[in-house]
Design a protein around this motif. Structure first.
Motif, PDB file in Angstrom:
ATOM      1  N   THR A 148       0.777  -1.175  -0.018  1.00 23.63           N
ATOM      2  CA  THR A 148       0.225   0.113  -0.009  1.00 23.63           C
ATOM      3  C   THR A 148       0.889   1.256  -0.001  1.00 23.63           C
ATOM      4  OG1 THR A 148      -1.716  -1.004   1.207  1.00 23.63           O
ATOM      5  CG2 THR A 148      -1.856   1.190   1.282  1.00 23.63           C
ATOM      6  N   VAL A 149       0.475   2.270  -0.788  1.00 21.20           N
ATOM      7  CA  VAL A 149       1.339   3.370  -0.933  1.00 21.20           C
ATOM      8  C   VAL A 149       0.318   4.835  -0.779  1.00 21.20           C
ATOM      9  CG1 VAL A 149       2.983   4.830  -2.327  1.00 21.20           C
ATOM     10  CG2 VAL A 149       2.981   2.373  -2.589  1.00 21.20           C
ATOM     11  N   THR A 150       0.772   5.516   0.241  1.00 22.06           N
ATOM     12  CA  THR A 150       0.087   6.703   0.402  1.00 22.06           C
ATOM     13  C   THR A 150       0.697   7.822   0.035  1.00 22.06           C
ATOM     14  OG1 THR A 150       0.529   6.694   2.843  1.00 22.06           O
ATOM     15  CG2 THR A 150      -1.445   5.422   2.246  1.00 22.06           C
ATOM     16  N   ILE A 151       0.149   9.047  -0.596  1.00 23.99           N
ATOM     17  CA  ILE A 151       0.598   9.918  -0.947  1.00 23.99           C
ATOM     18  C   ILE A 151      -0.424  11.015  -0.611  1.00 23.99           C
ATOM     19  CG2 ILE A 151       1.864  11.726  -2.642  1.00 23.99           C
ATOM     20  CD1 ILE A 151       2.547   9.160  -4.166  1.00 23.99           C
ATOM     21  N   LYS A 152       0.024  11.871   0.309  1.00 29.67           N
ATOM     22  CA  LYS A 152      -0.839  12.961   0.928  1.00 29.67           C
ATOM     23  C   LYS A 152      -1.141  13.926  -0.179  1.00 29.67           C
ATOM     24  CE  LYS A 152      -1.668  15.941   4.749  1.00 29.67           C
ATOM     25  NZ  LYS A 152      -1.330  16.523   6.008  1.00 29.67           N
ATOM     26  N   GLY A 153      -2.446  14.139  -0.536  1.00 24.41           N
ATOM     27  CA  GLY A 153      -2.871  15.238  -1.479  1.00 24.41           C
ATOM     28  C   GLY A 153      -2.729  14.798  -2.898  1.00 24.41           C
ATOM     29  N   LYS A 154      -2.395  13.598  -3.184  1.00 23.40           N
ATOM     30  CA  LYS A 154      -2.164  12.892  -4.475  1.00 23.40           C
ATOM     31  C   LYS A 154      -3.653  13.122  -5.308  1.00 23.40           C
ATOM     32  CE  LYS A 154      -0.105  11.011  -7.857  1.00 23.40           C
ATOM     33  NZ  LYS A 154       1.186  11.641  -8.716  1.00 23.40           N
ATOM     34  N   ARG A 155      -4.604  12.403  -4.262  1.00 25.19           N
ATOM     35  CA  ARG A 155      -5.976  12.561  -5.052  1.00 25.19           C
ATOM     36  C   ARG A 155      -6.660  13.246  -3.830  1.00 25.19           C
ATOM     37  NH1 ARG A 155      -5.644   5.850  -6.634  1.00 25.19           N
ATOM     38  NH2 ARG A 155      -4.188   6.276  -8.561  1.00 25.19           N
ATOM     39  N   LYS A 156      -7.948  13.392  -4.594  1.00 25.63           N
ATOM     40  CA  LYS A 156      -8.944  14.125  -3.545  1.00 25.63           C
ATOM     41  C   LYS A 156      -9.603  13.306  -2.737  1.00 25.63           C
ATOM     42  CE  LYS A 156      -9.685  17.785  -7.321  1.00 25.63           C
ATOM     43  NZ  LYS A 156     -10.812  18.550  -8.104  1.00 25.63           N
ATOM     44  N   TYR A 157     -10.175  12.093  -3.430  1.00 26.94           N
ATOM     45  CA  TYR A 157     -10.932  11.383  -2.466  1.00 26.94           C
ATOM     46  C   TYR A 157     -10.223  10.122  -1.641  1.00 26.94           C
ATOM     47  CZ  TYR A 157      -9.801   8.680  -6.594  1.00 26.94           C
ATOM     48  OH  TYR A 157      -8.904   7.961  -7.597  1.00 26.94           O
ATOM     49  N   SER A 158      -8.759  10.116  -1.845  1.00 23.91           N
ATOM     50  CA  SER A 158      -8.129   9.141  -1.139  1.00 23.91           C
ATOM     51  C   SER A 158      -6.594   9.370  -1.086  1.00 23.91           C
ATOM     52  CB  SER A 158      -8.577   7.686  -1.338  1.00 23.91           C
ATOM     53  OG  SER A 158      -7.603   6.829  -0.645  1.00 23.91           O
ATOM     54  N   ASP A 159      -5.989   9.160  -0.151  1.00 28.56           N
ATOM     55  CA  ASP A 159      -4.452   9.332  -0.240  1.00 28.56           C
ATOM     56  C   ASP A 159      -3.748   7.990  -0.585  1.00 28.56           C
ATOM     57  OD1 ASP A 159      -4.586  11.937   0.623  1.00 28.56           O
ATOM     58  OD2 ASP A 159      -4.192  11.385   2.746  1.00 28.56           O
ATOM     59  N   ASN A 160      -4.656   6.821  -0.502  1.00 21.25           N
ATOM     60  CA  ASN A 160      -4.088   5.614  -1.081  1.00 21.25           C
ATOM     61  C   ASN A 160      -3.815   5.612  -2.472  1.00 21.25           C
ATOM     62  OD1 ASN A 160      -3.837   4.792   1.634  1.00 21.25           O
ATOM     63  ND2 ASN A 160      -5.928   3.971   1.732  1.00 21.25           N
TER      64      ASN A 160
END
Length: 725
Positions: free
Chosen positions: A112-124
């Motif tokens: 699982t990779v999370t990037i804060k602010g990458k997507r509006k609906y989810s950071d995953n």
């Protein structure tokens, strides 16, 4: 689930006229060969359901490299491939066969990779992905745009940005991931090549900065990489693409970028979009070349947005993503069965990859909504008339409960039960060697790129000629002192400002460095020293030519020692300028911002240089401290004026004389000491060293031992080489 089932039934009924899951065969209608060691065996489905009613007859042409497979019936889209009109790359006569490489198995579990602010609906960006890649195989990560393909590839390769956090486990040969330098290669989506070098020169210099050992050994490695990527016909051609030089086609440029990584003979090769900007023929040639590369044992993992039927048939395994979710992982042919089992059979005349992406790409919903009143000759705009979100949920639910997912987990368990041999670092070239190679390479680039370097030399000489003719015929009287001060100020200030014309060339060098540094081929210190050392001959040539033109036109003292000091002082001024450009360009990495910043800095330093108002009379806040003390124009102009006027006397009438220091006192602030001009020269030298160290101080070094490392659980990525970011 009732809604999902109802919409699936609607889709199944709309597609039944084109294809029926009960009696259809794969759209591309042929099996491909896994590797040369299994020429007589079609691909096996070790982790996928069995196909029914597939009537395929495989023909293998012995002694050839072409992928020749005949089917019954023969697909029209494969006629050229099967007829041999599109042969796979061949080795030239006398070339050695490709050397076998000990590949490495790669497995990722619950990644699982999370990037804060990458997507509006989810950071995953990637969600609980499982998969593996085996030696000698091609594993493709496929999906629509923004589905997490590149993020997953970078997570496996250890190339996540600092803002990303990864959770899960990655295994290489059964051990928790540790890929040392030289054991893997990574080819980014955009690779900056050096257009003024030939293909062989570019790869040879890359080998010199990557590999330790003797030069003769590196030449053989380069030739192997050229043959492996079928670049023999282009080996002695300039890469081109700038300075009005015609560049090589996109396919060849992409293969050059891959060949650069092959000189290390990596066990694992990661490629982000190998078919980026390639037409269908170039794409097929690229994939056949990569398929041939896997026969050496290399583990190949890459991303792909879309492919033709022929290209799709070359893949061993496919990982299908949508919005970060894994919709399928397994053998490519089994993916068709998976879609059929989920109620989305592929029409016979449609490419499998087109069908996959059509079913899982949410952008098609907008197209259908726009064109819902349109009808084609068959009566419908598209065979897929259901909500894409429903299709994604159906495919994901079907995959999680299928035998394919269980087979993947079982294979990962087998690969991680026992640790295999650990990958070893292949060693690096020394920093001194790297600096020498990069210096020589930059000198070669300067000698060939007339637009960026020789044109600058001409502009400097023209500027010196213009300033010299304007201030010519001044004489050596007392009245000429103020005018000569103005001439020297204009010469130093305007030539420094003109150096900004070199920002585009410098920005290209930085882009080349960023690509090399990301693969640990170079470092910040190596790049900075190499760049400054390579610029010295060019800057010295500019200083001599411009100084000679300016010096004699304005009538400075005709002494060789004074002339040499003038040249040396102007050279140090240009060197400080070059270091300043390097520091600003490294910080911004953008031409517009760099030029704007440099122009602002130069204007401020010119105002504080002591010409418009004497240095001692400047306001102490800001203008005296710190601007006047960091303005290199000030020290250069002071040194040149002290070189010209200290020790010179001017007669006033027939009795009285005044010194040059007294004559300059009201025009410019200089020191009466005879050694002051050398002190100013020393200050310029220290400034040149200082601005060269600034990018190094801004580089981030996280202190890792070597190569990308993941810490299980949190898996923070680090790099052992500091980078200019």
């Amino acid at each position: 689930m009732e809604e999902i089932q109802s919409q699936s039934d609607n889709y199944r009924s709309s597609s039944s006229s084109a294809s029926s899951p009960a009696n259809r065969v794969p759209a591309f209608n042929f099996f491909y060969l896994r590797k040369p060691g299994a020429l007589g065996q079609p691909i096996s489905f070790e982790d996928s359901p069995e196909w029914e009613d597939t009537d395929v007859d495989v023909r293998v042409v012995e002694g050839g490299d072409s992928i020749n497979a005949a089917t019954t019936p023969v697909s029209p889209s494969l006629s050229k491939l099967n007829s041999g009109s599109l042969p796979s790359p061949h080795l030239p006569e006398g070339a050695a066969a490709a050397r076998k490489i000990a590949g490495a198995s790669v497995a990722w579990k619950d990644l699982t990779v999370t990037i804060k602010g990458k997507r509006k609906y989810s950071d995953n960006v990637v969600k609980s992905s499982n998969g593996y890649a085996l030696p000698g195989t091609m594993t493709v990560i496929m999906g629509p745009a923004k589905s997490g393909k590149s993020t997953l590839l970078r997570a496996i390769a250890g190339r996540l940005p600092p803002a990303a956090k990864m959770y899960g486990e990655i295994f290489v040969n059964g051990a928790k991931m540790h890929m040392p330098y030289g054991s893997y290669g990574f080819v980014d989506l955009e690779t900056t090549l050096i257009g003024s070098l030939t293909v062989r020169e570019y790869l040879y210099y890359s080998a010199l900065v990557q590999l330790p050992g003797f030069f003769c050994h590196k030449k053989s490695v380069v030739e192997e990489a050229i043959h492996a990527m079928s670049l023999s016909d282009f080996a002695n051609k300039l890469i081109g693409g700038h300075c009005y030089m015609k560049g090589l086609p996109s396919g060849e440029r992409r293969r050059i970028a891959i060949a650069r990584e092959l000189v290390m003979r990596p066990h694992i090769l990661f490629i982000d979009e190998p078919l980026y900007h390639l037409d269908s023929v170039s794409a097929l040639l690229m994939m056949v070349t990569l398929k041939k590369l896997t026969s050496t044992g290399c583990t190949l993992i890459f991303t792909l947005n879309q492919s033709s039927t022929e290209v799709f048939g070359l893949f061993d395994r496919i990982c299908l993503l949508s919005n970060g979710n894994t919709l399928f992982f397994g053998e490519t042919l089994a993916c068709l069965q998976h879609f059929s089992n989920a109620g989305f059979p592929c029409p016979i005349m449609q490419s499998p990859s087109d069908h996959f992406l059509r079913a899982i790409n949410t952008d098609f919903d907008r197209i259908i909504a726009m064109c819902k009143n349109w009808q084609d000759d068959n009566g419908e705009f598209s065979s897929v008339n259901m909500d894409t979100a429903v299709a994604i949920c159906t495919l994901e639910a079907t995959y999680k409960s299928s035998a394919d997912a269980a087979a993947v987990e079982a294979m990962i368990q087998r690969l991680t039960e026992k640790e295999g041999p650990l990958l070893k670092s292949k060693g690096k070239a020394g920093n001194v060697t790297r600096i020498a190679v990069l210096t020589w390479r930059s000198l070669l680039i300067m000698s060939r790129e007339w637009k960026y370097y020789w044109l600058r030399l001409i502009l400097y000489m023209l500027l010196a000629l213009c300033i010299g003719t304007i201030f010519s015929g001044l004489g050596h009287s007392l009245s000429s002192v103020v005018t000569r001060v103005a001439a020297i100020f204009v010469f130093v200030s305007f030539t420094s400002l003109l150096s900004i014309a070199g920002v585009p060339a410098l920005m290209k060098e930085i882009k080349i460095y960023v690509g090399e540094e990301s693969n640990q081929h170079s470092g910040a210190l190596v790049f900075l020293f190499g760049q400054l050392l390579s610029s010295i001959p060019f800057l010295f040539l500019i200083s001599i030519s411009s100084s000679l033109v300016f010096y004699f036109l304005i009538g400075l003292q005709d002494e060789f020692g004074l002339l040499m000091y003038f040249v040396l002082n102007f050279f140090m001024c240009l060197l400080v300028n070059e270091g300043l450009m390097l520091a600003v360009s490294s910080l911004w990495k953008n031409i517009f911002r760099s030029v704007l910043t440099l122009v602002t800095i130069h204007v401020l330093l010119m105002l504080a240089a002591g010409y418009f108002r004497i240095r001692n009379e400047l306001p102490r806040t800001v203008w005296t401290y710190p601007l006047s003390y960091i303005a290199f124009h000030t020290y250069s102009i002071q040194g040149l004026l002290e070189n010209e006027y200290l020790g010179v006397n001017f007669a006033i009438g027939q009795v009285r004389t005044i010194s040059g220091f007294q004559a300059l006192h009201s025009a410019y602030d200089i020191s009466p000491s005879n050694n002051s001009k050398w002190e100013n020269l020393l200050v310029l030298f220290l400034m040149a060293v200082g601005v060269a160290v600034v990018p190094k101080l801004t580089a981030r070094d996280c202190g890792c031992a070597s190569g990308p490392v993941y810490v299980p659980g949190n898996a923070t990525y680090c790099s052992s080489i500091p980078c200019l970011r």
